[in-house]
Design an enzyme around this catalytic site. Structure first.
Site, mmCIF file in Angstrom:
data_model
loop_
_atom_site.group_PDB
_atom_site.id
_atom_site.type_symbol
_atom_site.label_atom_id
_atom_site.label_comp_id
_atom_site.label_asym_id
_atom_site.label_seq_id
_atom_site.Cartn_x
_atom_site.Cartn_y
_atom_site.Cartn_z
ATOM 1 N N LYS C 174 0.666 -1.135 -0.021
ATOM 2 C CA LYS C 174 -0.080 -0.184 -0.276
ATOM 3 C C LYS C 174 0.663 1.198 0.340
ATOM 4 O O LYS C 174 0.720 2.276 -1.049
ATOM 5 C CB LYS C 174 -0.807 0.221 0.779
ATOM 6 C CG LYS C 174 -2.104 1.143 1.330
ATOM 7 C CD LYS C 174 -2.761 1.375 0.086
ATOM 8 C CE LYS C 174 -3.879 2.306 0.204
ATOM 9 N NZ LYS C 174 -5.214 2.927 1.624
ATOM 10 N N LYS C 242 -1.330 11.404 6.626
ATOM 11 C CA LYS C 242 -0.525 10.411 7.268
ATOM 12 C C LYS C 242 -0.637 9.353 6.293
ATOM 13 O O LYS C 242 0.442 8.781 7.400
ATOM 14 C CB LYS C 242 -2.218 8.941 8.234
ATOM 15 C CG LYS C 242 -1.665 8.525 8.687
ATOM 16 C CD LYS C 242 -3.025 7.543 9.265
ATOM 17 C CE LYS C 242 -3.525 6.971 7.721
ATOM 18 N NZ LYS C 242 -4.109 5.545 7.526
#
Lengths: 294, 294, 294, 294
Positions: C174, C242
């Protein structure tokens, strides 16, 4: 503050050993703990007492200084099972001189206050030379009253002692110091690389630019070392990376974009990845040289 | 070099007007040309003679100085139809004090040599104050013999006069100066922004960091102006952009990657795009503030 | 895997609500907990059961999925007093679908294994649309055997299900996804800004470049929204920050310098500082526009 | 446009040779000139005629195409002593397909117009493969009427033919293409480096991310080559550097700050400095690897 107060000291690395040495020499009763006891041998031979943990140091001291490595070390030393806060006496003053997170300084301050203890964050600049010569710059945060109590002790260790404001302000000031240094480092290292490629005689070039608007401590003190290919550390690359990381994290929390600092940090990560984490910060030059195939 | 030599001067901007003033005062016969004649009025009133073009200046001068704006202006002044090289006398010495491309300095040097004329590239640092006080730093390139001839004249205008080597070396040295400054600027401006957001009292913060490893001319001279929100120019943003552009172009030609300088230049383009091209270089702060929504 | 297994689900935000909905519709007995119970109302009305904590969900479930916000939320959900690990049954499989730290995925994996529980990290891409349509890309790490057990469930939620390797590999994959996206975002936003300033008709420009070597998902899907000044979120700026933070932290730990990602992150911090943290990632455009005074 | 018009062609590099080949095959009478005559041998063997200079090509052609290397080559080919404008016939249409400066395209347009000649700037994307297969994307600027005249010829060479607007618009569109590519390149190369360090199986990782929001041409076409350590050029690093330089120069002139593009350009200068200027653009990977000591 009279010499009847007792001093505790955690951390006797290259900086701490000199700083504690000055306090000891000044006649204070000092007790120390450090992770690797042998590093304190010389001090112990000169009358400094040993304690087996930060808590035991705190148990017998009026003012407890700490100067360790990374924020997690600070956290352990203060909040750990055998940490300072476990046994520090009400009325004590805690002084963290490690360069660490401003938010951690506030955390220590508040935990201490809950126990009737005062806390000052007081990182330094000036390196091992400044520590040895007692010429450090000390930037302090916390209650003014606590600062005033320990200021005479700071004066034994440093020359430029400035109260910066509430808890965390000392650390924030140190971050301003490091952010400025990041800029001067990239400026000086890129300039030297340019000068080298342009075929200039670097010392001659430096003599032209050092005295003017480009003038900076890095140019005066580190550029000549770069020219002589001496990358011995005044200040370690890996510690500088830690500091830049703290500054970027705090900046992010405050809603600040600092593109210059972020770039310089990545270039220092390259220096470290290339195996130079224990060299001085002026070895930024090495990563820039590799980038350009030199 | 005796006062029987005649001096030509092209360019009477904020720098040139003071520099030529010093030579005139020292007793040299001076002839000038500048694009906007009114800028030379005060000098003409003090005995400096006027000529109608660079070529006409060159026709009557032993040493011809130039300090104009951009590389294309330099090119026009030297190589244009009414340029210096059209009428300079064999044995003359040409001295370009504009900050310009090192490669252009070499081009002028070679074109001059083909006509039996000497050429020195001699950019300065020190700004309008240094020009006024005769304390400029002058970094010179070209044949040593030519430098020696004009050195007494440099000594009237500056304090730190250094011969840097072959043609172009003066310009290359100035580029080293500007590259270093780019780094100190981003460092200082980001540090002040951080300090502001962290709630520090900025003058107090500066008192802690100015004297140590973060110390630099920018911190001493421009940080206080930033604190006072005084962005008046010592040195224009748009001229600094020009200089950084030259440095990046030369670096590219030499096979150098300079990521720090490239970033700082883009941030200065932002300053300019935001309408501050005529402010001082410390207005980098304004672009950083806007970036972070301040 | 038969429908007699029971499913637990923690986190019913914009993604989770659709994903759990698919499993529920497929006939599995599902129990959920989420911080804000009202967000689960529609699911509860459709037969999903409620439990009062992650621990209570775990107590009654064979496979427990989590998809929450930040790494600290994941940590709380797994390791907190009422966390999953407090009551999960031996033989259970834990599946964290939050984008979080690879090192945290490994930590969960090891803590689970110590209790005879299996763990799979399985972040997704595809956004709320992919979640709704069951077309998510799911990138999984952990023991292959555990992956095989839950794969039929993944197939109900997504289209591109890939086993990436040992624990943490899903999260690392990811991160590769997000790093690539950071690059495409800066490329597309700077290109549109350039095109705008150059006076091009942007849709016409896009029609020329979308099909070739510049082609990318961002160009196809977000560039038209930028042209229409629609900055509604597909994916929030603050979540992307983030993710980039995680990638930079992991990269630092692995000894990698990623200057491109670091720059893009700082620019996104600017977007957020300017008040656009809840807009879509294509609002990077807004910060770039402000930088150039538009 | 009937086949009775005659075509001139300057530049038979890897692109030009295929493009002219298509026109020749389509039955047009073609005359060519190129710097290294041997490169045109195959075409001459197939009936294309030779002329000894751009001017001589122009003298016998109704439509003159050019596709050469750098802006200075374009300038020479159009404005040189034996350049196209010296002998092009009133009514002719000039089509520069080189990727070059938009401002140069405008200059050619205006010089041509002054002689009753039309001019179209029409850079392409699609590389040698697109040129060979006649599937280029052609982005055109200039008068619509001129574009309409040459459009049937474009259709022989490309698939995506788009009129972008006034003179220079084709070039500006190509810059948008290259700016986007700069972003996708840094994104993909940093992602692969991260994946490699994280121990992922890169083809497996790619299978997870290629189809989603990270999807891009670079990921599909160049990432597999990087995995296989095949850095053969589709498009040369040194040509990409030229293009990014043009984009940055134009952006500066328009008052735009493009920090992403500026960083990527510096990293490509590093690739070139490391000796890889003749490799493909995906060799950005090599510089990033070196930066991180791999």
């Amino acid at each position: 503050m009279k010499r009847d107060i007792t001093i505790g000291w955690i951390g006797t690395g290259v900086m701490g050993i000199s700083m504690l040495g000055h306090l000891n020499k000044a006649g204070y009763e000092c007790t120390t703990y450090t992770r690797t006891k042998s590093k304190a041998d010389a001090l112990l031979a000169n009358g400094v007492k040993w304690a087996d943990s930060p808590a035991e140091v705190a148990a017998v001291s009026d003012v407890i200084f700490t100067i360790v490595g990374f924020p997690k070390d600070v956290r352990e030393v203060y909040f750990g099972e055998n940490g300072i806060l476990a046994k520090a006496k009400p009325g004590a003053v805690l002084v963290d001189m490690t360069t660490t997170e401003p938010s951690l300084a506030v955390e220590i301050y508040e935990a201490a206050r809950a126990k009737g203890i005062q806390s000052v964050d007081a990182p330094v600049s000036g390196g091992d030379v400044g520590a040895k010569n007692g010429t450090l710059s000390i930037m302090a945060g916390g209650d003014k009253e606590a600062f005033d109590k320990v200021c005479p002790l700071f004066e034994i260790m440093g020359k430029q002692i400035v109260y910066q404001g509430e808890a965390g302000s000392g650390q924030h000031t140190k971050m301003c110091n490091q952010i400025t240094i990041a800029g001067t480092k990239i400026g000086v290292c890129e300039a030297l690389l340019y000068g080298h490629k342009a075929g200039l005689d670097l010392p001659t070039m430096l003599s032209s630019i050092s005295g003017g608007a480009a003038g900076c401590w890095t140019l005066d003190n580190l550029a000549p070392r770069i020219v002589n290919r001496n990358f011995d550390p005044g200040f370690f690359v890996e510690h500088f990376i830690k500091d830049m990381g703290i500054a970027l994290k705090e900046a992010e929390a405050m809603g600040l974009s600092l593109p210059g600092l972020a770039l310089v940090k990545q270039l220092y990560l390259a220096v470290q990845a290339q195996g130079h984490g224990k060299l001085g910060t002026h070895s930024l030059t090495l990563a820039l040289e590799k980038l350009s195939g030199l």
